[in-house]
Design an enzyme around this catalytic site. Structure first.
Site, mmCIF file in Angstrom:
data_model
loop_
_atom_site.group_PDB
_atom_site.id
_atom_site.type_symbol
_atom_site.label_atom_id
_atom_site.label_comp_id
_atom_site.label_asym_id
_atom_site.label_seq_id
_atom_site.Cartn_x
_atom_site.Cartn_y
_atom_site.Cartn_z
ATOM 1 N N GLU A 121 4.392 0.254 1.625
ATOM 2 C CA GLU A 121 4.908 -1.118 1.314
ATOM 3 C C GLU A 121 5.089 -1.522 -0.337
ATOM 4 O O GLU A 121 4.387 -0.938 -0.946
ATOM 5 C CB GLU A 121 3.899 -2.171 1.878
ATOM 6 C CG GLU A 121 4.040 -2.288 3.232
ATOM 7 C CD GLU A 121 2.781 -3.007 3.924
ATOM 8 O OE1 GLU A 121 3.096 -3.792 4.944
ATOM 9 O OE2 GLU A 121 1.818 -3.074 3.425
ATOM 10 N N CYS A 134 5.643 -4.612 -7.258
ATOM 11 C CA CYS A 134 4.372 -3.805 -7.051
ATOM 12 C C CYS A 134 4.419 -2.859 -6.223
ATOM 13 O O CYS A 134 5.011 -2.912 -5.162
ATOM 14 C CB CYS A 134 3.488 -4.959 -6.436
ATOM 15 S SG CYS A 134 1.781 -4.252 -6.095
ATOM 16 N N CYS A 141 -4.883 4.860 1.127
ATOM 17 C CA CYS A 141 -5.603 5.095 -0.013
ATOM 18 C C CYS A 141 -7.070 5.776 0.407
ATOM 19 O O CYS A 141 -7.557 5.419 1.516
ATOM 20 C CB CYS A 141 -6.203 3.831 -0.363
ATOM 21 S SG CYS A 141 -7.063 4.481 -2.033
ATOM 22 N N CYS A 145 -12.674 0.803 -0.757
ATOM 23 C CA CYS A 145 -13.163 -0.474 -1.433
ATOM 24 C C CYS A 145 -13.386 -1.476 -0.120
ATOM 25 O O CYS A 145 -12.416 -1.572 0.521
ATOM 26 C CB CYS A 145 -12.006 -1.074 -2.137
ATOM 27 S SG CYS A 145 -12.108 0.134 -3.662
ATOM 28 N N CYS A 148 -10.800 -4.356 0.605
ATOM 29 C CA CYS A 148 -9.335 -3.994 0.474
ATOM 30 C C CYS A 148 -8.767 -3.470 1.953
ATOM 31 O O CYS A 148 -9.335 -2.556 2.373
ATOM 32 C CB CYS A 148 -9.042 -3.018 -0.598
ATOM 33 S SG CYS A 148 -7.527 -2.426 -0.653
ATOM 34 N N CYS A 371 -2.422 -9.276 -2.806
ATOM 35 C CA CYS A 371 -3.176 -8.201 -3.524
ATOM 36 C C CYS A 371 -4.163 -7.701 -2.341
ATOM 37 O O CYS A 371 -4.970 -8.628 -1.906
ATOM 38 C CB CYS A 371 -4.109 -8.370 -4.674
ATOM 39 S SG CYS A 371 -3.209 -9.080 -6.129
#
Ligand code: SAH
Ligand code: SF4
Length: 384
Positions: A121, A134, A141, A145, A148, A371
Site C-alpha cells: 500500500e 507515504c 513487517c 509493534c 500497528c 498511520c
C-alpha cells in the site's frame, strides 16, 4: 518474531537482484530502480557501445524519471534501431494497480501488486502547503509493534529498489504530476518512508530508491523533503543518515523500557538509551534538521503527564520535534485512542519544555489509510 528481524543488521535481509544488471537470461531486465552506474552497465551488457553508454544512460534517466516514460517507443530522441534493442532487452516495469481508494479528505490509497503477486500500500496525503507520498519499504513487517496493523501481517519480504521507486512513479502517473516545475507546483512535494515495513531492515534498497528520487536530472526531490521513519534499528541509523542524507523520524512511543518493550518489541534488542545515543550521532543533527519523535497516543498506556515530563527529559539536548499521533484503530486492536483533552495536555507539557508538539491529524481513516492501518487486502482476503 521471524528470523529476518534477528539477522545481523549489517547484512542486507534480502539481495535486490534488480541492482545487479546482467544480460537477461530469464527475461528482460527492469531498468527502473537501477542506480546510474548499474543502468549504464546494463546498457553496455546489451550491446550499447562503451563510448555511447554514458550519454544513453543519461537520456534514459531523463525519460524514465524526468518525463515518466512507460515504454521505449515514447523515447523519440533515440534512433529506431536503438529503441528496438531496448525493447528486446529491457522493461520499465512498475507495480500494477489493484485498487485505488479516495478518502473524503482527498487522501488516496493505492493497493499495488508487485512481482510474485504480493501487494503493498502507498498513500498520498494532500495538504494545503504540500503533498506527501507515504511509501512502503517491505511487504508487511517482521516487527510486531502491538498497536500497528502492518505488524499483524504474516506475509513479509523486502521490496526491491524498483518496487520502492515504482510507488513514486505510479503515484506521479495517477496524479498527473509529470512535467510540473518547480517542485512547489507538484502534487507530490515530499516523501515519507512511513508505509508498510521497517526501512532500516531494507536499507540498501531504500537508499538506492531514494538516491533516484533525489537525483537532480529526474524526480529531483531534495533530501530534506524525504523523511525515513524507523522503529529503532540502532546499528543502521547512522549509515542511513550518511548514505541517504534524508531527515529522520523515530517511533518512540514510550518513556520507559518496560512500556516500550511492550509497544515496540525491538526495544528489547536496542533499548531507549541505545536509541537515543544513535539519535545523538545522527549526521547533520541541528535545529534546521531536527529529528521527529513520533509518539502514538494510547489511552491509559503512555499518555500521562508523567510520560510527557519523562519524554522531554529523555530527549534533552537533541534538536527535536514531537509528533503526537492519535492512535488509529483497526479491527481487533488492543488499544484505544487517548481523549482529545489528554492529548492536548500532553502536547502542552512538551511544548512548554521548548519542543514543537504538533498533533497529527488522522488522514484517510475512512479508507483505512491512516498511520498504522496499512495491511494488504490480499492478506485480509485470504484470512477471511
Ligand atoms: N516501520 C516504521 C515506519 C512505518 S510506521 C516505523 O515504525 O517507524 C509510521 C508511524 O506510524 C510509526 O511511528 C508507527 O509507530 C506509527 N503507527 C503504527 N501503527 C499506528 C496506529 N495504529 N496508530 C497510529 N500510529 C501508528
Ligand atoms: Fe513495523 Fe513500523 Fe508497524 Fe512496528 S510500527 S510493526 S516497525 S511498520
Amino acid at each position: 518474531m521471524s528470523s529476518l528481524a534477528s539477522a545481523p543488521a549489517t547484512t542486507p535481509v534480502t539481495q535486490d537482484v534488480l541492482t545487479v544488471p546482467r544480460p537477461a537470461p530469464d527475461g528482460p531486465v527492469n531498468l527502473v530502480g537501477l542506480p546510474r552506474p548499474a543502468l549504464r552497465a546494463a546498457l553496455v551488457a546489451a550491446g550499447t557501445p562503451e563510448e555511447q553508454a554514458s550519454m544513453r544512460a543519461a537520456q534514459l534517466w531523463q525519460w524514465i524519471y524526468g518525463k515518466g516514460a512507460r515504454d521505449f517507443a515514447a523515447m523519440t530522441n533515440l534512433a529506431k534501431d536503438y529503441r528496438a534493442l531496448l525493447v528486446e532487452n529491457f522493461t520499465l516495469a512498475r507495480p500494477e494497480l489493484v485498487t485505488r481508494q479516495v478518502s473524503a479528505d482527498g487522501t488516496r490509497k493505492y493497493l499495488l501488486r508487485v512481482a510474485g503477486g504480493a501487494e503493498i500500500e502507498t498513500v498520498y496525503i494532500p495538504e494545503e502547503d504540500r503533498g506527501t507520498l507515504c511509501i512502503s519499504s517491505q511487504i508487511g513487517c517482521t516487527l510486531t509493534c502491538s498497536f500497528c496493523h502492518t505488524g499483524t501481517q504474516r506475509l513479509v519480504r523486502n521490496l526491491t529498489a524498483a518496487e520502492i521507486v515504482g510507488q513514486i512513479l505510479y503515484a506521479r502517473d495517477d496524479l498527473e504530476d509529470w512535467g510540473r516545475t518547480p517542485v512547489e507546483k507538484r502534487r507530490i512535494t515530499n516523501i515519507v518512508l512511513m508505509g508498510m515495513g521497517e526501512p532500516l531492515y531494507n536499507l540498501d534498497n531504500v537508499r538506492d530508491a531514494m538516491k533516484i528520487a533525489m537525483d537532480g536530472e529526474g524526480i529531483a526531490l531534495s533530501r530534506r523533503r524525504i523523511t525515513l521513519s524507523t522503529s529503532g534499528v540502532v546499528p543502521e541509523m547512522v549509515r542511513a543518515g550518511e548514505e541517504i542524507g534524508c531527515l529522520l523520524a523515530v517511533s518512540f512511543h514510550a518513556t520507559t523500557d518496560e512500556v516500550r518493550d511492550q509497544l515496540v518489541p525491538i526495544n528489547r534488542k536496542w533499548n531507549i538509551a541505545a536509541l537515543l545515543d544513535a539519535c545523538r550521532a545522527w549526521p547533520r543533527l541541528s535545529n534546521a534538521e531536527r529529528i521527529t519523535f513520533e509518539y502514538v497516543m494510547l489511552k491509559g498506556v503512555n499518555d500521562s503527564d508523567a510520560d510527557a515530563r519523562r519524554l522531554v527529559k529523555l530527549i534533552a539536548g537533541i534538536p527535536a520535534k514531537i509528533n503526537l499521533i492519535p492512535f488509529n484503530p483497526w479491527p481487533g486492536a488492543p488499544y484505544e485512542r487517548s481523549d482529545p483533552d489528554r492529548i492536548e495536555t500532553f502536547a502542552r507539557i512538551v511544548n512548554k519544555a521548548g519542543y514543537a508538539s504538533p498533533v497529527r491529524t488522522p488522514r484517510g481513516e475512512d479508507i483505512m489509510a491512516a498511520c498504522g492501518q496499512l495491511k494488504s487486502a490480499s492478506e485480509r482476503a485470504r484470512r477471511r
